[in-house]
Design a protein around this motif. Structure first.
Motif, mmCIF file in Angstrom:
data_model
loop_
_atom_site.group_PDB
_atom_site.id
_atom_site.type_symbol
_atom_site.label_atom_id
_atom_site.label_comp_id
_atom_site.label_asym_id
_atom_site.label_seq_id
_atom_site.Cartn_x
_atom_site.Cartn_y
_atom_site.Cartn_z
ATOM 1 N N PRO A 1 24.921 18.109 95.292
ATOM 2 C CA PRO A 1 24.244 18.944 94.209
ATOM 3 C C PRO A 1 24.692 20.349 94.089
ATOM 4 O O PRO A 1 24.744 20.923 92.950
ATOM 5 C CB PRO A 1 22.757 18.575 94.766
ATOM 6 N N ALA A 2 24.993 20.903 95.147
ATOM 7 C CA ALA A 2 25.371 22.102 95.149
ATOM 8 C C ALA A 2 26.642 22.200 93.975
ATOM 9 O O ALA A 2 26.699 23.339 93.114
ATOM 10 C CB ALA A 2 25.441 22.960 96.257
ATOM 11 N N ARG A 3 27.598 21.535 94.239
ATOM 12 C CA ARG A 3 28.820 21.941 93.619
ATOM 13 C C ARG A 3 28.662 21.412 92.049
ATOM 14 O O ARG A 3 29.322 21.756 91.045
ATOM 15 C CB ARG A 3 30.080 21.109 94.244
ATOM 16 N N THR A 4 27.649 20.238 91.893
ATOM 17 C CA THR A 4 27.469 20.103 90.536
ATOM 18 C C THR A 4 26.745 21.089 89.688
ATOM 19 O O THR A 4 27.249 21.287 88.689
ATOM 20 C CB THR A 4 26.912 18.386 90.516
ATOM 21 N N LEU A 5 25.536 21.452 90.700
ATOM 22 C CA LEU A 5 24.888 22.713 89.807
ATOM 23 C C LEU A 5 26.163 23.799 89.620
ATOM 24 O O LEU A 5 25.774 24.549 88.639
ATOM 25 C CB LEU A 5 23.970 23.117 90.628
ATOM 26 N N LEU A 6 26.887 24.042 90.591
ATOM 27 C CA LEU A 6 27.875 25.297 90.570
ATOM 28 C C LEU A 6 28.781 25.151 89.017
ATOM 29 O O LEU A 6 28.948 26.055 88.180
ATOM 30 C CB LEU A 6 28.700 25.143 91.490
ATOM 31 N N SER A 7 29.312 23.639 88.995
ATOM 32 C CA SER A 7 29.878 23.769 87.942
ATOM 33 C C SER A 7 29.222 23.380 86.534
ATOM 34 O O SER A 7 29.647 23.903 85.382
ATOM 35 C CB SER A 7 30.585 22.039 87.948
ATOM 36 N N MET A 8 27.786 22.868 86.487
ATOM 37 C CA MET A 8 27.026 22.880 85.306
ATOM 38 C C MET A 8 26.709 24.579 84.953
ATOM 39 O O MET A 8 26.706 24.836 83.698
ATOM 40 C CB MET A 8 25.772 22.335 85.708
ATOM 41 N N LEU B 1 23.990 25.058 82.412
ATOM 42 C CA LEU B 1 22.752 25.876 83.238
ATOM 43 C C LEU B 1 22.897 27.235 83.335
ATOM 44 O O LEU B 1 24.104 27.859 82.897
ATOM 45 C CB LEU B 1 22.771 25.239 84.540
ATOM 46 N N PRO B 2 21.844 27.897 83.722
ATOM 47 C CA PRO B 2 21.995 29.573 83.558
ATOM 48 C C PRO B 2 22.973 29.919 84.562
ATOM 49 O O PRO B 2 23.804 29.277 85.342
ATOM 50 C CB PRO B 2 20.529 29.697 84.179
ATOM 51 N N HIS B 3 23.542 30.959 84.170
ATOM 52 C CA HIS B 3 24.935 31.558 84.889
ATOM 53 C C HIS B 3 24.909 31.671 86.210
ATOM 54 O O HIS B 3 25.734 31.466 87.036
ATOM 55 C CB HIS B 3 25.504 32.672 84.296
ATOM 56 N N LYS B 4 23.534 31.909 86.769
ATOM 57 C CA LYS B 4 23.355 32.450 88.308
ATOM 58 C C LYS B 4 23.748 31.068 89.126
ATOM 59 O O LYS B 4 24.460 31.248 90.272
ATOM 60 C CB LYS B 4 22.070 32.775 88.414
ATOM 61 N N PHE B 5 23.847 29.665 88.566
ATOM 62 C CA PHE B 5 24.046 28.753 89.247
ATOM 63 C C PHE B 5 25.689 28.466 89.523
ATOM 64 O O PHE B 5 26.189 27.908 90.395
ATOM 65 C CB PHE B 5 23.666 27.408 88.398
#
Length: 509
Positions: A342-349, A355-359
């Motif tokens: 999930p961390a790397r998928t959220l990172l990519s999004m 998603l908001p740029h902070k991800f």
């Protein structure tokens, strides 16, 4: 200019043409063996079997081995499709990125959400099982059975679970090097203990000391002998859950050596290793305890929450504490390695403006997804506190709902492979099988299972029997999470429209 340099430059140019780009993760930190170890860890065979073996037996009885094999088939077919997509465009976003390139931003976003939601849900379950076995281990260690009951103290249970989630988050935050080191030890230990359990169980059968010695029969491997399609579908949905997690090897693709090849190979090896482990343990368990609904029988509803907590003592004798330690280490190891996806998928999004740029932030020290890892931990903690407070049957029902979520995003990703490579599908035998036929069959099977399970789970008797407003809790959990994703997607389309207008990731190959 060297050939190697020219190839790298061409690949980089191709990435830029379609919007794909590096995210700042630490490249080359994981090899093939390390990726397989993390893949096995994420699947967590000891934890998964103790949580899912009982519920699957309740659906299909002695045909458990057949269902495990049937569940394995779509996983292998889908893994082939994942491998081809990774070879063409290794990206930490996997399902999100690939479905966006194949079908466009809207389906891509939902594919990414399916992965994130499934992993967030299972993180809370992993932490819960780790806590149960932590207190069971203390009870066995100090010879005080009352210590095992501490897990039923709701405030203490929640507090301990949050500590486990925080520790796993901290290790994952420190990057793949720390993750890999921790996993080697924990994975080796749980595989050793599972092997010990299987040998001991077969020994009891041979010596006539098994609880309900049951001879292994060819019929156990016949999926057509299952009494109804609904039971078959429910069993396959649960068996799909037990294989789930191998795709973590793909989300590490920007951090592996030889990123075009290593992650795909690791995924295939992981699935094959896991099916061997599962078949061995499943056969030994059925041979020792049978499928009866009394005593130690695997069909006993009282045993189904955690089958090894019940069988470890009778099978392993004084060494039963090793099983408690194995499941504790399995769930703790998987809790930590599951953060990777999930961390790397959220990172990519975040990186691709979905998603908001902070991800999309990377830790300067550890080269890991900083904000996304912490966000995953917070979401898992909140989900656990809410479900644990509302329902005592949350663990069973979220595991059953997980099968739906997994079928949903695996199915989308497999069909993304078929569509993305449609122009190459008939260019040769390799392309036909690995880029078209295998992912098509795997994707269709999983999406059929998704719709069948969704329909069946509307019945209030499905899963634990819990319901809200006449609808089964499993259906509400599964479909509620998907609808939540659709709502969040519409919000993000207003906040960050450039991704949804196709201006960031372009379609086609």
């Amino acid at each position: 200019m060297s050939t190697e340099h020219a190839t790298a430059k061409a690949a980089a140019h191709s990435k830029q043409d379609h919007g794909l780009s590096e995210k700042g993760l630490k490249a080359g930190s994981v090899g093939l063996i390390g990726a397989v170890v993390i893949g096995v860890s994420c699947i967590a065979p000891a934890y998964t079997l103790t949580a899912a073996l009982g519920p699957t037996v309740s659906e299909v009885g002695v045909h458990l081995p057949a269902i495990f094999l049937v569940g394995f088939l779509p996983m292998l077919l889908v893994a082939f499709g994942y491998r081809e997509l990774n070879n063409a465009m290794p990206d930490a976003g996997t399902s999100f990125t690939w479905a966006s390139r194949a079908f466009g931003p809207w389906i891509g976003w939902m594919g990414g959400w399916g992965l994130i939601a499934a992993t967030i849900i299972v993180l809370s379950n992993l932490a819960a099982v780790a806590v149960d076995f932590f207190y069971l281990m203390l009870a066995q260690l100090f010879g005080n059975p009352e210590l095992a009951d501490l897990t039923t103290n709701l405030p203490l249970n929640i507090a301990t679970t949050l500590v486990f989630i925080a520790l796993a988050c901290w290790i994952s935050y420190r990057g793949m090097e720390t993750t890999k080191t921790v996993q080697y030890v924990l994975v080796a230990f749980q595989l050793l203990v599972l092997g010990w359990f299987a040998v001991a169980a077969f020994s009891h059968v041979a010596n006539g000391t098994a609880f309900d010695a049951t001879a292994i029969a060819p019929d156990w491997f016949n999926p057509f002998a299952v009494e109804s399609f609904s039971a078959f579908a429910a069993g396959v949905s649960l068996s799909i859950f037990i294989y789930w997690g191998w795709d973590v090897t793909l989300t590490m693709n920007e951090e592996t050596r030889n990123p075009e090849k290593t992650p795909g190979r690791a995924a295939t090896v992981t699935v094959l290793v896991i099916v061997i482990i599962y078949m061995t343990v499943a056969l030994s368990t059925l041979a020792f305890a049978g499928v009866g609904t009394e005593g130690l029988g695997t069909g006993n509803p009282e045993n189904q929450g955690s089958i090894f907590a019940v069988l470890a003592g009778p099978v392993m004798g004084p060494f039963a504490i090793l099983m408690s330690l194995a499941i504790l280490s399995s769930s703790a190891a998987s809790l930590q390695s599951t953060f990777v996806s999930p961390a790397r998928t959220l990172l990519s999004m975040g990186h691709y403006k979905a998603l908001p740029h902070k991800f999309g932030k990377i830790s300067p020290s550890y080269k890991s997804p900083s904000y996304a890892t912490i966000a995953s931990a917070v979401a898992a903690a909140v989900f656990y506190v809410v479900t644990r407070t509302l329902s005592e049957n949350a663990l069973w029902d979220t595991i059953t709902a997980l099968g739906m979520m997994i079928c949903f995003y695996y199915g989308i990703t497999a069909l993304a492979c078929v569509w993305f490579f449609r122009a190459q599908a008939f260019s040769g035998a390799h392309s036909f099988f690995f880029k078209f036929l295998a992912p098509l069959l795997g994707g269709v099977i999983l999406l059929v299972m998704f719709f069948k399970t969704a329909y069946d789970s509307m019945d209030p008797e499905y899963g634990s029997g819990s319901s809200v407003g006449g609808l089964g809790l499993v259906f509400i959990l599964g479909m509620g999470v998907i609808l939540l994703g659709a709502v969040l997607m519409l919000v993000m389309a207003k906040l960050r429209p450039e991704f949804f207008k196709g201006q960031v990731l372009t379609r086609g190959n």
